[in-house]
Design a protein around this motif. Sequence first.
Motif, PDB file in Angstrom:
ATOM      1  N   ARG A   1      -5.963  17.330 -14.423  1.00 34.39           N
ATOM      2  CA  ARG A   1      -6.170  18.681 -13.873  1.00 34.39           C
ATOM      3  C   ARG A   1      -5.877  18.575 -12.393  1.00 34.39           C
ATOM      4  O   ARG A   1      -6.650  18.019 -11.632  1.00 34.39           O
ATOM      5  CB  ARG A   1      -7.613  19.148 -14.127  1.00 34.39           C
ATOM      6  N   LEU A   2      -4.740  19.104 -11.960  1.00 33.27           N
ATOM      7  CA  LEU A   2      -4.213  18.780 -10.644  1.00 33.27           C
ATOM      8  C   LEU A   2      -5.039  19.335  -9.497  1.00 33.27           C
ATOM      9  O   LEU A   2      -5.191  18.702  -8.466  1.00 33.27           O
ATOM     10  CB  LEU A   2      -2.771  19.270 -10.530  1.00 33.27           C
ATOM     11  N   GLY A   3      -5.623  20.512  -9.643  1.00 30.54           N
ATOM     12  CA  GLY A   3      -6.260  21.134  -8.499  1.00 30.54           C
ATOM     13  C   GLY A   3      -5.215  21.689  -7.555  1.00 30.54           C
ATOM     14  O   GLY A   3      -4.053  21.868  -7.904  1.00 30.54           O
ATOM     15  N   ASP A   4      -5.607  21.954  -6.308  1.00 32.29           N
ATOM     16  CA  ASP A   4      -4.661  22.519  -5.343  1.00 32.29           C
ATOM     17  C   ASP A   4      -3.638  21.491  -4.876  1.00 32.29           C
ATOM     18  O   ASP A   4      -2.495  21.832  -4.589  1.00 32.29           O
ATOM     19  CB  ASP A   4      -5.422  23.069  -4.128  1.00 32.29           C
ATOM     20  N   ALA A   5      -4.066  20.229  -4.749  1.00 30.38           N
ATOM     21  CA  ALA A   5      -3.141  19.230  -4.217  1.00 30.38           C
ATOM     22  C   ALA A   5      -3.577  17.828  -4.607  1.00 30.38           C
ATOM     23  O   ALA A   5      -4.770  17.549  -4.753  1.00 30.38           O
ATOM     24  CB  ALA A   5      -3.070  19.335  -2.694  1.00 30.38           C
ATOM     25  N   PHE A   6      -2.590  16.953  -4.766  1.00 29.33           N
ATOM     26  CA  PHE A   6      -2.835  15.513  -4.887  1.00 29.33           C
ATOM     27  C   PHE A   6      -2.112  14.804  -3.754  1.00 29.33           C
ATOM     28  O   PHE A   6      -0.961  15.131  -3.431  1.00 29.33           O
ATOM     29  CB  PHE A   6      -2.321  14.957  -6.218  1.00 29.33           C
ATOM     30  N   ILE A   7      -2.783  13.815  -3.153  1.00 24.62           N
ATOM     31  CA  ILE A   7      -2.205  13.017  -2.079  1.00 24.62           C
ATOM     32  C   ILE A   7      -2.501  11.551  -2.364  1.00 24.62           C
ATOM     33  O   ILE A   7      -3.655  11.177  -2.599  1.00 24.62           O
ATOM     34  CB  ILE A   7      -2.807  13.391  -0.715  1.00 24.62           C
ATOM     35  N   GLY A   8      -1.474  10.708  -2.358  1.00 32.81           N
ATOM     36  CA  GLY A   8      -1.718   9.295  -2.596  1.00 32.81           C
ATOM     37  C   GLY A   8      -0.428   8.495  -2.511  1.00 32.81           C
ATOM     38  O   GLY A   8       0.615   9.001  -2.097  1.00 32.81           O
TER      39      GLY A   8
ATOM     40  N   ALA B   1       1.930  14.959  -3.286  1.00 28.65           N
ATOM     41  CA  ALA B   1       2.587  14.373  -2.110  1.00 28.65           C
ATOM     42  C   ALA B   1       2.267  12.890  -2.026  1.00 28.65           C
ATOM     43  O   ALA B   1       1.114  12.484  -2.227  1.00 28.65           O
ATOM     44  CB  ALA B   1       2.135  15.091  -0.839  1.00 28.65           C
ATOM     45  N   TYR B   2       3.281  12.084  -1.711  1.00 28.44           N
ATOM     46  CA  TYR B   2       3.121  10.634  -1.621  1.00 28.44           C
ATOM     47  C   TYR B   2       3.250  10.160  -0.170  1.00 28.44           C
ATOM     48  O   TYR B   2       4.080  10.678   0.591  1.00 28.44           O
ATOM     49  CB  TYR B   2       4.179   9.917  -2.464  1.00 28.44           C
ATOM     50  N   VAL B   3       2.454   9.158   0.180  1.00 23.92           N
ATOM     51  CA  VAL B   3       2.572   8.521   1.489  1.00 23.92           C
ATOM     52  C   VAL B   3       3.544   7.347   1.398  1.00 23.92           C
ATOM     53  O   VAL B   3       3.997   6.975   0.318  1.00 23.92           O
ATOM     54  CB  VAL B   3       1.191   8.034   1.991  1.00 23.92           C
ATOM     55  N   SER B   4       3.829   6.731   2.549  1.00 19.80           N
ATOM     56  CA  SER B   4       4.803   5.642   2.584  1.00 19.80           C
ATOM     57  C   SER B   4       4.201   4.316   2.114  1.00 19.80           C
ATOM     58  O   SER B   4       2.989   4.110   2.153  1.00 19.80           O
ATOM     59  CB  SER B   4       5.326   5.463   4.016  1.00 19.80           C
ATOM     60  N   HIS B   5       5.076   3.417   1.664  1.00 24.45           N
ATOM     61  CA  HIS B   5       4.669   2.048   1.339  1.00 24.45           C
ATOM     62  C   HIS B   5       5.821   1.102   1.672  1.00 24.45           C
ATOM     63  O   HIS B   5       6.978   1.523   1.773  1.00 24.45           O
ATOM     64  CB  HIS B   5       4.277   1.906  -0.144  1.00 24.45           C
ATOM     65  N   THR B   6       5.495  -0.179   1.823  1.00 24.78           N
ATOM     66  CA  THR B   6       6.508  -1.192   2.084  1.00 24.78           C
ATOM     67  C   THR B   6       5.965  -2.558   1.696  1.00 24.78           C
ATOM     68  O   THR B   6       4.747  -2.776   1.722  1.00 24.78           O
ATOM     69  CB  THR B   6       6.931  -1.188   3.570  1.00 24.78           C
ATOM     70  N   VAL B   7       6.836  -3.464   1.313  1.00 23.77           N
ATOM     71  CA  VAL B   7       6.416  -4.805   0.906  1.00 23.77           C
ATOM     72  C   VAL B   7       6.135  -5.647   2.150  1.00 23.77           C
ATOM     73  O   VAL B   7       6.950  -5.710   3.077  1.00 23.77           O
ATOM     74  CB  VAL B   7       7.481  -5.488   0.030  1.00 23.77           C
ATOM     75  N   VAL B   8       4.968  -6.281   2.173  1.00 23.05           N
ATOM     76  CA  VAL B   8       4.598  -7.157   3.287  1.00 23.05           C
ATOM     77  C   VAL B   8       4.229  -8.544   2.767  1.00 23.05           C
ATOM     78  O   VAL B   8       3.712  -8.696   1.656  1.00 23.05           O
ATOM     79  CB  VAL B   8       3.420  -6.591   4.111  1.00 23.05           C
ATOM     80  N   ASP B   9       4.524  -9.560   3.590  1.00 26.45           N
ATOM     81  CA  ASP B   9       4.116 -10.929   3.328  1.00 26.45           C
ATOM     82  C   ASP B   9       3.804 -11.572   4.678  1.00 26.45           C
ATOM     83  O   ASP B   9       3.689 -10.876   5.699  1.00 26.45           O
ATOM     84  CB  ASP B   9       5.181 -11.699   2.536  1.00 26.45           C
ATOM     85  N   ARG B  10       3.705 -12.890   4.723  1.00 26.77           N
ATOM     86  CA  ARG B  10       3.332 -13.549   5.969  1.00 26.77           C
ATOM     87  C   ARG B  10       4.388 -13.385   7.062  1.00 26.77           C
ATOM     88  O   ARG B  10       4.088 -13.491   8.254  1.00 26.77           O
ATOM     89  CB  ARG B  10       3.078 -15.035   5.713  1.00 26.77           C
ATOM     90  N   SER B  11       5.626 -13.088   6.675  1.00 23.36           N
ATOM     91  CA  SER B  11       6.699 -12.981   7.658  1.00 23.36           C
ATOM     92  C   SER B  11       6.671 -11.673   8.442  1.00 23.36           C
ATOM     93  O   SER B  11       7.193 -11.601   9.562  1.00 23.36           O
ATOM     94  CB  SER B  11       8.066 -13.129   6.972  1.00 23.36           C
TER      95      SER B  11
END
Length: 358
Positions: free
Chosen positions: A155-162, A335-345
């Motif tokens: 049930r979506l509601g007004d908005a989803f953010i994640g 709506a989706y936020v940003s992501h990126t792959v991170v490691d020790r480098s």
Amino acid sequence: MKKKLTALLTAAATAMTLAGCTVDRGGSSAGGGAGGGKQTFGRNVQLFDAHKKTHEAMKGKRIAFVPILYKGYNLTLNWGSTMERAFGNLGADFRVYDPNFDTDKMVKIINDLVARRAVDVLILHNPDVGVLTKQIDAAERAGIHTVVVNMVSSRLGDAFIGVDSVHAAEDITRRAVQDCEKRGAPKRMAIIDGPGNDAASLMWSKGVHHVLDPAGYEVVTTAHTQWQNALAQQAAASITQQQKNNICAYMVAYDLNAIAVGDAVADAAERGVIRPDSIGVYTMAADTRWCDALRAGKVTASAAYDVQGVGEAAVVTAQQLVQGGAPAGSTHTVAYVSHTVVDRSNVDDTTIACYKGR
């Protein structure tokens, strides 16, 4: 201190000052829902008039944040502190209701708020795809806007953010495959997720399989651990003992659980059950404790996402819903936020990694 990237939705940025927040476990003050109303702005606006109207629209509005858990949980504390600063600066009444991982208590809290029309906007962090369906529907009928964060509801509601969990899982799984192939490791992995019937687990598993299946990899097992670190560590210890060096990676749906899995893998290596560095540990999100574990060599890489951006976007969305004047439930967005792959480098150079609770 590193700056956090906050990218999302359009809104006027304001300097935020810390305001009071009540962490509650039950009811709230009575009142009426937001419902529909007149739009705050038209096509044209004067500079200082825009500032005045924005504050007038939000002043006294009652905003309730109901996460699955609050105290001691960096993820939801980060969102809550962001909302606390922003809504406080706008003169809104912001409160957090902490069910402490008790779904029945969560439902009762929301039912009470809706029945008394005690809020204008509900910001919800739902445990699985269906558990809050009736509550979101009831809120809309009561004229209360609903914003769901991080784990989408049916049930979506007004908005989803994640975060885009499928895409993030695909990206980190591709990294895991590359690492396994460099080592000449077996094409076998294990998935460790949350309850299994929640959106985060379902989308994580789908993204992992999107990459592994065409590449000829086998998922030897999927363990559901309810987001509990102890259960994640027990599952990893058992799987490692059974599989030994016959798996090359754990795909763990949540960063804190990944730390526990990393501990189990490190312990197995110390006891000679597996070869050192034979099993990688991959996940999504990267709080400060996960970054410490990364630097210690206990976890391998993560699809870090803009956690603070989720809280910022919830604030922006709430303002837009209030200013827009449309009835609750009359519009629905994802709506989706940003992501990126991170490691020790690169972890120390990535603004959305190593987030804190406040």
